[in-house]
Design a protein around this motif. Structure first.
Motif, mmCIF file in Angstrom:
data_model
loop_
_atom_site.group_PDB
_atom_site.id
_atom_site.type_symbol
_atom_site.label_atom_id
_atom_site.label_comp_id
_atom_site.label_asym_id
_atom_site.label_seq_id
_atom_site.Cartn_x
_atom_site.Cartn_y
_atom_site.Cartn_z
ATOM 1 N N UNK A 74 0.800 -1.226 0.000
ATOM 2 C CA UNK A 74 0.000 0.000 0.000
ATOM 3 C C UNK A 74 0.828 1.268 0.000
ATOM 4 N N UNK A 75 2.123 1.143 0.347
ATOM 5 C CA UNK A 75 2.920 2.367 0.342
ATOM 6 C C UNK A 75 3.237 2.828 -1.073
ATOM 7 N N UNK A 76 3.043 1.948 -2.042
ATOM 8 C CA UNK A 76 3.141 2.397 -3.426
ATOM 9 C C UNK A 76 4.532 2.378 -4.027
ATOM 10 N N UNK A 77 5.381 1.450 -3.586
ATOM 11 C CA UNK A 77 6.649 1.256 -4.290
ATOM 12 C C UNK A 77 6.428 0.098 -5.258
ATOM 13 N N UNK A 78 6.551 0.360 -6.546
ATOM 14 C CA UNK A 78 6.370 -0.713 -7.509
ATOM 15 C C UNK A 78 7.704 -1.004 -8.174
ATOM 16 N N UNK A 79 8.094 -2.256 -8.109
ATOM 17 C CA UNK A 79 9.379 -2.652 -8.673
ATOM 18 C C UNK A 79 9.162 -3.121 -10.105
ATOM 19 N N UNK A 80 9.826 -2.468 -11.033
ATOM 20 C CA UNK A 80 9.778 -2.898 -12.425
ATOM 21 C C UNK A 80 11.165 -3.444 -12.752
ATOM 22 N N UNK A 81 11.208 -4.642 -13.281
ATOM 23 C CA UNK A 81 12.501 -5.222 -13.634
ATOM 24 C C UNK A 81 12.492 -5.562 -15.112
ATOM 25 N N UNK A 82 13.657 -5.555 -15.718
ATOM 26 C CA UNK A 82 13.748 -5.873 -17.141
ATOM 27 C C UNK A 82 14.774 -6.969 -17.349
ATOM 28 N N UNK A 83 14.513 -7.818 -18.317
ATOM 29 C CA UNK A 83 15.484 -8.859 -18.658
ATOM 30 C C UNK A 83 15.293 -9.299 -20.094
ATOM 31 N N UNK A 84 16.374 -9.727 -20.712
ATOM 32 C CA UNK A 84 16.214 -10.354 -22.013
ATOM 33 C C UNK A 84 16.457 -11.854 -21.911
ATOM 34 N N UNK A 85 16.627 -12.327 -20.682
ATOM 35 C CA UNK A 85 16.805 -13.763 -20.477
ATOM 36 C C UNK A 85 15.833 -14.277 -19.425
ATOM 37 N N UNK A 86 14.539 -14.227 -19.693
ATOM 38 C CA UNK A 86 13.604 -14.704 -18.660
ATOM 39 C C UNK A 86 13.803 -16.174 -18.348
ATOM 40 N N UNK A 87 14.399 -16.899 -19.288
ATOM 41 C CA UNK A 87 14.549 -18.336 -19.092
ATOM 42 C C UNK A 87 15.526 -18.684 -17.984
ATOM 43 N N UNK A 88 16.440 -17.780 -17.650
ATOM 44 C CA UNK A 88 17.429 -18.122 -16.629
ATOM 45 C C UNK A 88 17.046 -17.593 -15.255
ATOM 46 N N UNK A 89 15.915 -16.919 -15.157
ATOM 47 C CA UNK A 89 15.551 -16.309 -13.877
ATOM 48 C C UNK A 89 15.200 -17.352 -12.826
ATOM 49 N N UNK A 90 15.511 -16.999 -11.610
ATOM 50 C CA UNK A 90 15.186 -17.870 -10.500
ATOM 51 C C UNK A 90 13.670 -17.936 -10.334
ATOM 52 N N UNK A 91 13.131 -19.141 -10.196
ATOM 53 C CA UNK A 91 11.667 -19.262 -10.076
ATOM 54 C C UNK A 91 11.117 -18.481 -8.881
ATOM 55 N N UNK A 92 11.958 -18.273 -7.862
ATOM 56 C CA UNK A 92 11.493 -17.546 -6.676
ATOM 57 C C UNK A 92 11.065 -16.129 -7.031
ATOM 58 N N UNK A 93 11.698 -15.570 -8.052
ATOM 59 C CA UNK A 93 11.348 -14.207 -8.460
ATOM 60 C C UNK A 93 9.949 -14.146 -9.044
ATOM 61 N N UNK A 94 9.520 -15.269 -9.587
ATOM 62 C CA UNK A 94 8.256 -15.273 -10.321
ATOM 63 C C UNK A 94 7.088 -15.736 -9.463
#
Ligand code: ADP
Ligand code: MG
Ligand code: ZN
Length: 611
Positions: free
Chosen positions: A296-316
């Motif tokens: 509710x405090x309104x901090x929105x995290x936007x992240x960018x990647x060109x390798x979604x395949x290597x991302x840690x599942x915990x992030x998703x």
């Protein structure tokens, strides 16, 4: 400023101390000191009015309004003392004796002893502060290198500056609305996404879009790249994450943009090497921060990647980057729109139409298109023009695609002849194969690393590629090498790049697309962290299968070679014509090239249709 203040305080203390020592050494008291027997005789004579006792020191006021000082031993009562000196009880009673607590005594005694200590303390404090100054610098490693764009920034980017990627913009519109009016959403109990993950190949406008969201909502924008979290020192990444979120929370509502999150967000526990632990800690800290704050405090995290395949599942996992937005390469209409945006502040000639430019640039990303117009502007300036004309833009397409022309790289006559035949071979096969992209331009002017080039461009945007198309590509690729062999009975290094591409393509066809014979894919790729960008293939097949794969790759290449050879021998005289034209003009445009084939019927492409 602070340093100056500390210095002043130091000098002040020093002067004060010196003064205090001087004061305590000299006795400024002027009253006379007498001994006890003298006092006794004065009492006996009735000269003493009153006595004030203060510890060891006594002050006697005399009848003649003067005062005298007397020292006695500590612990000895005055009345006892006087009795011992034979002063009568009446006389003692007549004396007005006042006993007061000794007060200044202690201070007077201790001050000279304490002052050096105080002085030393002040000195230590002074040096300590100075040393800490350096310490603070060392500690700032843990500070994030976040770049902040405040709200109401000048020339801020909004959705107007982003062309195409309509779905992505729609998806993010919700985030904008929340940032602009969080109360409305909270009142309805709506759950706001904490994280949005932008995925797309480089140059598709991920950074641009994130900025546009902040600009559109008019909130601060914190920008940091994943690689900036990780430094030489262990633990720096995690503390930078903490710092970043601390800064952001102070300015909420706001956007925190983590670019290239794959640099820290790769799958954990999948690699070796020292930097691995550090990345893992950084990633953990990001997850902790994201779980920790109240949406509710309104901090929105936007992240960018060109390798979604290597991302840690915990992030998703839900509650983290559960909104995922894919940015695709622009299609023809989007390319036109992007070109229009970037042409806005560039003077274009009257006749310039951006549609054909969009047609000629399939596969270009938004960044490529921006770069293309920039190159065109530079080219126009070099030619002392005041407007950018179509000619400059078209020339820049090639430059962006293939690298700059190297006019200085002059081929000798023999090399020129070989290159002309080599390119003519590519072009002829491409022209005669219905599934190959049409020849757009052939040239023997060297560009980038290539001695010459044949540019083929698809007639439309394609998302699926068929086996026939790949086979045609293979045939075109090996045609250069084949022509050299046929005409000169020798091959040059000029063909090595073609063959590398051909081999890779054939390999992909067999292993990834099952276009060989087997219905299965081989050798799943995986990232090995310690090799950086290197891609490692997991060998999920036996040696026997490996042999089979090799055979299939070979057979694909053989087939391509046969096809190309057939065309080259069938149309040998065309090969000579194209080569001699190239030697003469160096570059053949699409129309010029096609005109050389007026007299023969070129097979047309058949669409994939039902059997
Ligand atoms: P990414 O972060 O995906 O690699 P960027 O956002 O950095 O790509 O894009 C680089 C540049 O390309 C942008 O600054 C912008 O000039 C241009 N660009 C990319 N996509 C678009 C788009 N959809 N509309 C307008 N310009 C774009
Ligand atoms: Mg970027
Ligand atoms: Zn070639």
């Amino acid at each position: 400023m602070k340093r100056l203040l500390i210095k002043n305080v130091f000098w002040f203390i020093l002067i004060l101390a010196v003064l205090a020592i001087l004061m305590s050494t000299f006795n400024f008291d002027t009253s006379k000191t007498i001994d006890i027997s003298e006092l006794v005789s004065k009492i006996k004579a009735g000269e003493v009015k009153s006595i004030e006792v203060e510890g060891q020191q006594m002050t006697a006021s005399l009848n003649n309004e003067t005062q005298v000082k007397i020292f006695k031993e500590e612990g000895e009562a005055l009345s006892e003392l006087l009795k011992n000196y034979d002063v009568s009880a009446e006389q003692i009673a007549a004396l007005n004796i006042q006993i007061s607590e000794k007060q200044n005594d202690w201070a007077a005694l201790l001050l000279p002893a304490l002052l050096p200590l105080l002085l030393l303390g002040a000195l230590f404090y002074f040096f300590f502060r100075q040393a800490q100054g350096q310490n603070i610098k060392a500690m700032s490693f843990g500070e994030s290198r976040v770049r902040e764009t405040p709200k109401n920034a000048k020339n801020k980017i909004t959705f107007k500056d982003v062309a195409g990627i309509k779905e992505a913009k729609e998806e993010l519109h919700e985030v904008v609305e929340f940032l602009m009016n969080p109360k409305k959403f909270i009142a309805l109990g709506a759950k706001i996404p904490k994280g949005v993950l932008l995925m797309g190949v480089p140059g598709t406008g991920k950074t641009l879009l994130a900025r546009a969201v902040a600009g559109e909502a008019n909130v601060p924008f914190f920008h940091i790249s994943g690689s900036e979290f990780v430094e030489m020192f262990v633990g720096v990444g995690a503390s930078r994450v903490r710092d970043l979120f601390k800064k952001a929370k102070k300015q909420a509502p706001c956007i925190v943009f983590i670019d290239e999150i794959d640099a820290v967000g790769r799958q954990r526990g999948s690699g070796l090497g020292g930097s691995h632990d550090e990345r893992e800690q950084t990633l953990n800290q990001i997850l902790v921060e994201m779980d920790g704050f109240d949406p509710r405090i309104g901090v929105i995290v936007v992240a960018a990647t060109n390798r979604p395949d290597v991302l840690d599942p915990a992030l998703l996992r839900p509650g983290r980057f559960d909104r995922r937005v894919t940015l695709n390469l622009p299609d023809i209409n989007e390319r036109e729109a992007i070109l229009k945006i970037h042409a806005k502040n560039k003077p274009l000639g009257k006749g310039v139409n951006l549609r054909p430019v969009a047609e000629r640039t399939p596969g270009f990303s938004g960044a490529d298109l921006a770069n293309l117009l920039n190159e065109a502007a530079i080219l126009a300036a070099r030619r002392d023009k005041h407007k950018i004309e179509t000619q400059e833009i078209f020339e820049s397409i090639e430059k962006v695609l293939l690298g700059p022309e190297r006019k200085s790289h002059i081929l000798n006559e023999h090399e020129k002849c070989i290159t002309a035949y080599h390119e003519a071979g590519h072009a002829l096969v491409a022209h005669m194969m219905p599934h190959a992209d049409p020849v757009h331009k052939v040239s023997i002017i060297s560009r980038g690393l290539a001695a010459g080039y044949t540019m083929k461009l698809p007639t439309e945007d394609r998302y699926l590629h068929s086996r026939s198309e790949f086979m045609a590509d293979l045939a075109v690729l090996v045609a250069g090498w084949l022509t050299e062999k046929m005409i000169f009975n020798d091959v040059t290094t000029g063909a090595s790049n073609d063959l590398k591409h051909a081999t890779r393509l054939a390999c992909q066809m067999v292993k990834e697309y099952s276009m060989g014979g087997e219905l299965r894919t081989f050798g799943e790729r995986e990232d090995m962290v310690f090799l950086g960008r290197e891609i490692h293939e997991r060998k999920d097949y036996s040696e026997k299968t490996a042999e089979k794969i090799d055979k299939e790759i070979e057979s694909l290449l053989n087939k391509a070679e046969k096809t190309a050879e057939q065309i080259l021998t069938d149309y040998r005289e065309k090969l000579d014509i194209v080569a001699s034209n190239l030697l003469e003009k160096e570059t053949l445009e699409r129309k010029e090239f096609a005109s050389l084939f007026k007299d023969i019927k070129v097979p047309t492409k058949t669409k994939i249709s039902k059997k």
